[in-house]
Design a protein around this motif. Structure first.
Motif, PDB file in Angstrom:
ATOM      1  N   PHE A   1       0.850  -1.195   0.000  1.00 19.90           N
ATOM      2  CA  PHE A   1       0.000   0.000   0.000  1.00 19.90           C
ATOM      3  C   PHE A   1       0.884   1.243   0.000  1.00 19.90           C
ATOM      4  O   PHE A   1       2.023   1.209   0.470  1.00 19.90           O
ATOM      5  N   PRO A   2       0.377   2.343  -0.547  1.00 19.61           N
ATOM      6  CA  PRO A   2       1.167   3.584  -0.555  1.00 19.61           C
ATOM      7  C   PRO A   2       1.251   4.188   0.839  1.00 19.61           C
ATOM      8  O   PRO A   2       0.305   4.141   1.611  1.00 19.61           O
ATOM      9  N   MET A   3       2.398   4.757   1.156  1.00 19.51           N
ATOM     10  CA  MET A   3       2.583   5.379   2.467  1.00 19.51           C
ATOM     11  C   MET A   3       3.565   6.532   2.362  1.00 19.51           C
ATOM     12  O   MET A   3       4.359   6.630   1.427  1.00 19.51           O
ATOM     13  N   LYS A   4       3.464   7.435   3.363  1.00 22.15           N
ATOM     14  CA  LYS A   4       4.392   8.551   3.454  1.00 22.15           C
ATOM     15  C   LYS A   4       5.474   8.208   4.465  1.00 22.15           C
ATOM     16  O   LYS A   4       5.179   7.923   5.630  1.00 22.15           O
ATOM     17  N   ASN A   5       6.716   8.242   4.020  1.00 15.80           N
ATOM     18  CA  ASN A   5       7.856   7.917   4.873  1.00 15.80           C
ATOM     19  C   ASN A   5       8.426   9.214   5.436  1.00 15.80           C
ATOM     20  O   ASN A   5       8.991  10.032   4.706  1.00 15.80           O
ATOM     21  N   PHE A   6       8.263   9.408   6.757  1.00 14.58           N
ATOM     22  CA  PHE A   6       8.764  10.619   7.400  1.00 14.58           C
ATOM     23  C   PHE A   6      10.112  10.394   8.088  1.00 14.58           C
ATOM     24  O   PHE A   6      10.725  11.357   8.548  1.00 14.58           O
ATOM     25  N   SER A   7      10.526   9.159   8.201  1.00 10.60           N
ATOM     26  CA  SER A   7      11.683   8.845   9.028  1.00 10.60           C
ATOM     27  C   SER A   7      13.021   8.904   8.279  1.00 10.60           C
ATOM     28  O   SER A   7      14.051   9.183   8.882  1.00 10.60           O
ATOM     29  N   THR A   8      13.023   8.626   6.988  1.00  9.60           N
ATOM     30  CA  THR A   8      14.287   8.581   6.243  1.00  9.60           C
ATOM     31  C   THR A   8      14.939   9.958   6.183  1.00  9.60           C
ATOM     32  O   THR A   8      16.136  10.112   6.426  1.00  9.60           O
TER      33      THR A   8
ATOM     34  N   LYS B   1      14.324  14.159   7.356  1.00  6.74           N
ATOM     35  CA  LYS B   1      13.537  15.095   8.147  1.00  6.74           C
ATOM     36  C   LYS B   1      12.953  16.211   7.300  1.00  6.74           C
ATOM     37  O   LYS B   1      11.885  16.726   7.596  1.00  6.74           O
ATOM     38  N   GLU B   2      13.689  16.589   6.258  1.00 11.13           N
ATOM     39  CA  GLU B   2      13.280  17.772   5.489  1.00 11.13           C
ATOM     40  C   GLU B   2      12.354  17.463   4.337  1.00 11.13           C
ATOM     41  O   GLU B   2      11.853  18.372   3.692  1.00 11.13           O
ATOM     42  N   ARG B   3      12.101  16.191   4.039  1.00 15.54           N
ATOM     43  CA  ARG B   3      11.187  15.849   2.953  1.00 15.54           C
ATOM     44  C   ARG B   3      10.489  14.533   3.236  1.00 15.54           C
ATOM     45  O   ARG B   3      10.921  13.743   4.073  1.00 15.54           O
ATOM     46  N   ILE B   4       9.398  14.325   2.513  1.00 13.24           N
ATOM     47  CA  ILE B   4       8.573  13.135   2.680  1.00 13.24           C
ATOM     48  C   ILE B   4       8.800  12.208   1.499  1.00 13.24           C
ATOM     49  O   ILE B   4       8.779  12.649   0.342  1.00 13.24           O
ATOM     50  N   ILE B   5       9.018  10.949   1.792  1.00 12.82           N
ATOM     51  CA  ILE B   5       9.197   9.949   0.741  1.00 12.82           C
ATOM     52  C   ILE B   5       7.869   9.222   0.552  1.00 12.82           C
ATOM     53  O   ILE B   5       7.353   8.603   1.484  1.00 12.82           O
ATOM     54  N   LEU B   6       7.326   9.308  -0.654  1.00 15.27           N
ATOM     55  CA  LEU B   6       6.108   8.579  -0.986  1.00 15.27           C
ATOM     56  C   LEU B   6       6.516   7.252  -1.613  1.00 15.27           C
ATOM     57  O   LEU B   6       7.148   7.227  -2.672  1.00 15.27           O
ATOM     58  N   GLU B   7       6.172   6.170  -0.932  1.00 15.73           N
ATOM     59  CA  GLU B   7       6.645   4.866  -1.379  1.00 15.73           C
ATOM     60  C   GLU B   7       5.587   3.800  -1.133  1.00 15.73           C
ATOM     61  O   GLU B   7       4.561   4.058  -0.493  1.00 15.73           O
ATOM     62  N   CYS B   8       5.861   2.636  -1.654  1.00 15.72           N
ATOM     63  CA  CYS B   8       4.973   1.492  -1.442  1.00 15.72           C
ATOM     64  C   CYS B   8       5.487   0.666  -0.269  1.00 15.72           C
ATOM     65  O   CYS B   8       6.598   0.126  -0.328  1.00 15.72           O
ATOM     66  N   ALA B   9       4.686   0.611   0.775  1.00 15.08           N
ATOM     67  CA  ALA B   9       5.032  -0.287   1.881  1.00 15.08           C
ATOM     68  C   ALA B   9       4.742  -1.718   1.457  1.00 15.08           C
ATOM     69  O   ALA B   9       3.811  -1.981   0.700  1.00 15.08           O
ATOM     70  N   LEU B  10       5.540  -2.641   1.953  1.00 16.13           N
ATOM     71  CA  LEU B  10       5.405  -4.034   1.525  1.00 16.13           C
ATOM     72  C   LEU B  10       4.123  -4.680   2.026  1.00 16.13           C
ATOM     73  O   LEU B  10       3.652  -5.652   1.440  1.00 16.13           O
ATOM     74  N   GLY B  11       3.529  -4.131   3.070  1.00 11.04           N
ATOM     75  CA  GLY B  11       2.373  -4.790   3.653  1.00 11.04           C
ATOM     76  C   GLY B  11       2.824  -5.974   4.470  1.00 11.04           C
ATOM     77  O   GLY B  11       2.885  -5.938   5.690  1.00 11.04           O
ATOM     78  N   SER B  12       3.176  -7.040   3.806  1.00 12.78           N
ATOM     79  CA  SER B  12       3.735  -8.213   4.469  1.00 12.78           C
ATOM     80  C   SER B  12       5.138  -8.449   3.926  1.00 12.78           C
ATOM     81  O   SER B  12       5.320  -8.769   2.741  1.00 12.78           O
ATOM     82  N   ALA B  13       6.144  -8.279   4.771  1.00 16.41           N
ATOM     83  CA  ALA B  13       7.515  -8.538   4.345  1.00 16.41           C
ATOM     84  C   ALA B  13       7.708 -10.014   3.989  1.00 16.41           C
ATOM     85  O   ALA B  13       8.481 -10.356   3.084  1.00 16.41           O
ATOM     86  N   ILE B  14       6.956 -10.879   4.659  1.00 20.72           N
ATOM     87  CA  ILE B  14       7.051 -12.314   4.359  1.00 20.72           C
ATOM     88  C   ILE B  14       6.596 -12.586   2.938  1.00 20.72           C
ATOM     89  O   ILE B  14       7.205 -13.372   2.201  1.00 20.72           O
ATOM     90  N   GLY B  15       5.513 -11.919   2.526  1.00 17.32           N
ATOM     91  CA  GLY B  15       5.026 -12.095   1.164  1.00 17.32           C
ATOM     92  C   GLY B  15       6.038 -11.647   0.123  1.00 17.32           C
ATOM     93  O   GLY B  15       6.256 -12.329  -0.885  1.00 17.32           O
TER      94      GLY B  15
END
Length: 808
Positions: free
Chosen positions: A681-688, A690-704
């Motif tokens: 699913f799409p998510m906003k990454n705030f942790s990588t 501080k000064e910008r937001i990374i819009l990326e696809c979260a894996l949902g299930s890393a096992i999958g």
């Protein structure tokens, strides 16, 4: 014609509570204690009872246990409540409703005495041939004013199925039909008011409040509901205290001092009129900082409390005001003869006109001469248009009247015919009350399954008028700020204070490069304003994305071009020798592999996140399955050249197709389970950053995700091992060697991909994945098909059966 002209005025005497009746030797039931006449009563065909808290303070005496205790006496009258007037010829025609009205003095013992009195009737002795519980003729009871008293009354009269309709008991606990099956009310439950008060406090931004309540069922249950609703609204409570008007003065003083010392400027009071009266009296003895009071319906419209001018600005929810036609004239139609005949009216008259009706009474007061005029009294007694709680009594009486009508009357030809001689059972009225639904003088009356009406409130505010007196208005003129900590200014952030609620915090200066703890904003260079953080993803407009897209489309075109060359030379030995069907399927899968990398470019969406990973996994397995099939064909072909071998019949074209389908189906199943259970699913990454937001696809299930990659790797390793085993077979054009090189490149690329994928920041993670897809795809097409195309196009002499079959 129905006449319910019962008006309950100020009363003087309270009544003692009677003990349970005993059984004498003669077989009769005798009441232990004297019966007491109701405050007001009138005979009728059917009788309605009434219990109201007219007085709020009692005087009790110390008992010596040698004589019968004296009844508790009220020393302060409080207010007037009214039964209403009905001149309708359609409701209960020919039936006269009687009434018996008792004063509970807001005390449980007195309320219980009234309940027993209404249940038993006025007789002192009940003989064995009579059923004691049927000796009274009470069909329903209106009251009480307080929730605790109503609970006591309901538990007593409920045993006889006598319905109870309260006009002022708001505790949500009374909605429990298992405990109180006979209870109804015309005033809303506190469950609604508690939520409304919490939203009101939140609306004005008051996040730091104090709370007080009556130490009763009304106050404790109401405050518990309010505190729960306040917590959900993010409101913090500095203190919560309960008390009763009958508590020692030291307890009242402690509550008052707690309010004086509190830092909260807003006080929510879920209390009765009696409690608020004694508390405000205590607060008035010493100067107190200005407070904003939030009141419950029990006291927010009490005109007696408006004498406390320091409560200016109190707001709360009240029962809507209304008008009862004919009530004003009825209340004013009091003759001096009627007043003298009633101790209750006598007290009211003497208090109102400050005179005495007793010639030998208080010498400090003049004797009333009969010229007193109620119409000249500036009192809410006259302002029947301002009635609130009285209307709830009006509704209760009419609800009971409609229930009785539905039992004893039959409507024929638009005319009701009633049987006043019917032996009416209270249980019949109880059943009929549940179905009551009518409109009287614009007021709708009905009960839900819990016996509650539809909730409706007015928002009122205490405001000092031009005369300096406190008035009740329907507008909010001012508000104050009540917070534990002020809002943090720009350049600072919140740090919770140890041991304090979340509304209490310190404002700490932000670290370098920060101005706010809001994750989607970033400060400017001067750190005095916030701007939205830039959102980063692999956009199609970027140079890197354009280059990757170029190679992706180029690779797909190369695979299509190769397929065209093979199709044009499909009859030549070099094409036919290496299973042309698997070759074309492999080229088709490589085309899809190149194109699936395009799904990784652009802003991630819900569908693109699901598509990119599933398309990548399935197409690559299809590709490796074809390569694996070609490898097995090479091995089987060599075995087939041995004398007496018929191995090829076990791995013919049908078996080759089934092998590819089977290996691909396993990957489809893995992807399906992944997408159904925990899809990307799409998510906003705030942790990588501080000064910008990374819009990326979260894996949902890393096992999958790793299951998909692991299955591709498993097939690649298996294919690589088979190709290595077949690489030295005696053939002039051994395809196993080409497959070995292609699998070596494929495995090297994806082994390198794993650490690169994990360590790459932001959009470069996507770029690394696209690069791995393109590199492995180019490795396959270049190692397997480039040598063949070179021979077909540049060295056609080698594209013969003789050359291919010859040994080196």
């Amino acid at each position: 014609m129905l006449t319910t002209t019962c008006t309950l005025l100020y009363c003087l005497h309270a009544f003692s509570s009677s003990s349970p009746f005993g059984l004498s030797l003669s077989g009769s039931c005798n009441l232990r204690g004297a019966t007491h006449s109701p405050v007001f009563s009138m005979d009728g065909d059917f009788v309605i009872g009434g219990v109201f808290a007219i007085h709020y303070n009692m005087m009790t005496e110390i008992h010596n246990h040698n004589t019968m205790p004296e009844p508790p006496k009220s020393n302060k009258y409080y207010t007037m409540l009214s039964f209403a007037i009905n001149n309708s010829t359609e409701l209960l025609p020919g039936i006269k409703l009687g009434y018996q009205i008792h004063d509970s003095c807001a005390a449980v013992p007195v309320a219980m005495q009234a309940a027993f009195q209404l249940s038993n009737g006025q007789d002192n002795v009940f003989y064995k041939d009579k059923n004691c519980s049927q000796s009274g003729r009470m069909v329903a009871v209106v009251g009480d004013s307080g929730s605790t008293q109503s609970i006591a009354i309901s538990l007593i009269i409920g045993s006889f199925d006598i319905p109870q309709v309260s006009h002022f008991s708001t505790c949500a606990c009374l909605s429990d039909k298992k405990q109180f099956p006979n209870f109804f009310r015309t005033i809303p439950s506190d469950a609604f008011q508690a939520v409304a008060l919490a939203k009101l406090v939140k609306h004005f931004g008051w996040t730091w409040i104090g709370a007080i309540c009556s130490d009763s069922d009304y106050g404790n249950n109401g405050m518990a509901s309010f505190l729960k609703a306040a917590q959900e609204e993010g409101i913090c409570v500095e203190f919560s205290e309960s008390f009763l008007r009958s508590n020692p003065i030291s307890k009242i003083q402690r509550v008052a001092d707690l309010i004086r010392r509190s830092t909260a400027k807003v006080i929510v009071a879920f209390a009765g009129m009696g409690e608020m009266d004694v508390l405000l009296e205590e607060l008035a003895t010493k100067p107190s900082p200005s407070r904003q009071w939030i009141g419950s319906e029990a006291w927010i419209t009490d005109t007696n409390l408006q004498r406390f001018t320091f409560c200016e600005g109190a707001i709360g929810f009240a029962i809507p005001k209304s008008n009862i036609p004919g009530l004003r004239d009825f209340l004013l139609d009091l003759s001096l003869t009627e007043v003298v005949a009633s101790p209750v009216l006598t007290e009211f008259w003497e208090k109102t006109f400050k005179c005495t009706l007793k010639k030998d009474g208080d010498t400090d007061k003049q004797v009333c001469n009969g010229s007193e005029d109620l119409q000249k009294v500036p009192n809410d007694f006259i302002l029947s248009s301002q009635l609130r709680i009285t209307t709830m009594v009006y509704k209760a009486v009419y609800a009971i009247a409609h229930a009785i009508h539905n039992v004893v009357c039959v409507d024929k030809n638009a005319t009701a015919q009633c049987d006043k001689h019917l032996m009416l059972e209270s249980k019949q009225v109880l059943t009929a009350l549940k179905k009551v639904n009518f409109t009287q003088n614009g007021y709708s009356v009905s009960f839900d399954t819990n016996g509650d009406p539809v909730a409706a409130y007015e928002l009122v505010n205490w405001h000092k008028g031009e005369s300096g007196n406190i008035e009740i208005i329907l507008k909010i003129y001012f508000v104050c700020m009540s917070v534990c900590s002020d809002r943090c200014p720009p350049g600072t952030y919140k740090v919770l204070q140890k041991g304090k609620p979340i509304c209490c915090y310190d404002c700490i200066k932000c670290p370098e490069g920060e101005i706010s703890n809001t994750t989607e904003f970033w400060p400017n260079a001067e750190r005095d304003s916030c701007h939205p953080k830039p959102v980063e993803f692999l956009s199609i407009n970027e140079t890197l994305a354009i280059i990757l897209a170029f190679f992706s489309v180029g690779g797909a075109c190369l695979a299509i071009l190769t397929a065209a060359v093979f199709f044009h030379h499909r009859t030549t030995p070099i094409v036919r020798a290496n299973n042309s069907e698997l070759s074309f399927l492999l080229l088709f899968s490589l085309t899809l592999c190149f194109l699936c990398s395009l799904t990784f470019i652009g802003a991630p969406t819900e569908w693109s996140c699901k598509l990119r990973h599933s398309a990548f996994g399935i197409t690559f397995v299809l590709c490796i399955s074809c390569v694996l099939g070609k490898t097995i064909v090479v091995l089987m072909a060599f075995k087939a050249t041995l004398p007496g071998s018929n191995v090829m019949k076990w791995f013919g074209p049908l078996q080759q197709r089934l092998t590819v389908v089977l290996f691909t189906f396993v990957q489809v199943l893995i992807c399906t389970v992944w997408l159904v259970l925990r899809p990307p699913f799409p998510m906003k990454n705030f942790s990588t950053y501080k000064e910008r937001i990374i819009l990326e696809c979260a894996l949902g299930s890393a096992i999958g995700f790793w299951a998909v990659l692991g299955y591709i790797g498993l097939l690649a390793v298996f294919c690589f091992v088979l190709a290595v085993l077949a690489r030295k077979l005696p053939d002039n054009f051994n395809e196993a060697k080409l497959i070995t090189f292609s699998m070596l490149i494929f495995c090297a690329v994806w082994l390198t991909f794993i650490p690169s994928y994990v360590s790459s920041p932001g959009k470069f993670t996507v770029a690394v994945e696209i690069f791995a897809i393109l590199a492995s795809s180019f490795g396959l097409i270049m190692c397997i098909f480039a040598p063949k195309c070179f021979i077909i196009l540049c060295q056609p002499k080698k594209n013969t059966k003789k050359y291919l079959m010859s040994k080196k």
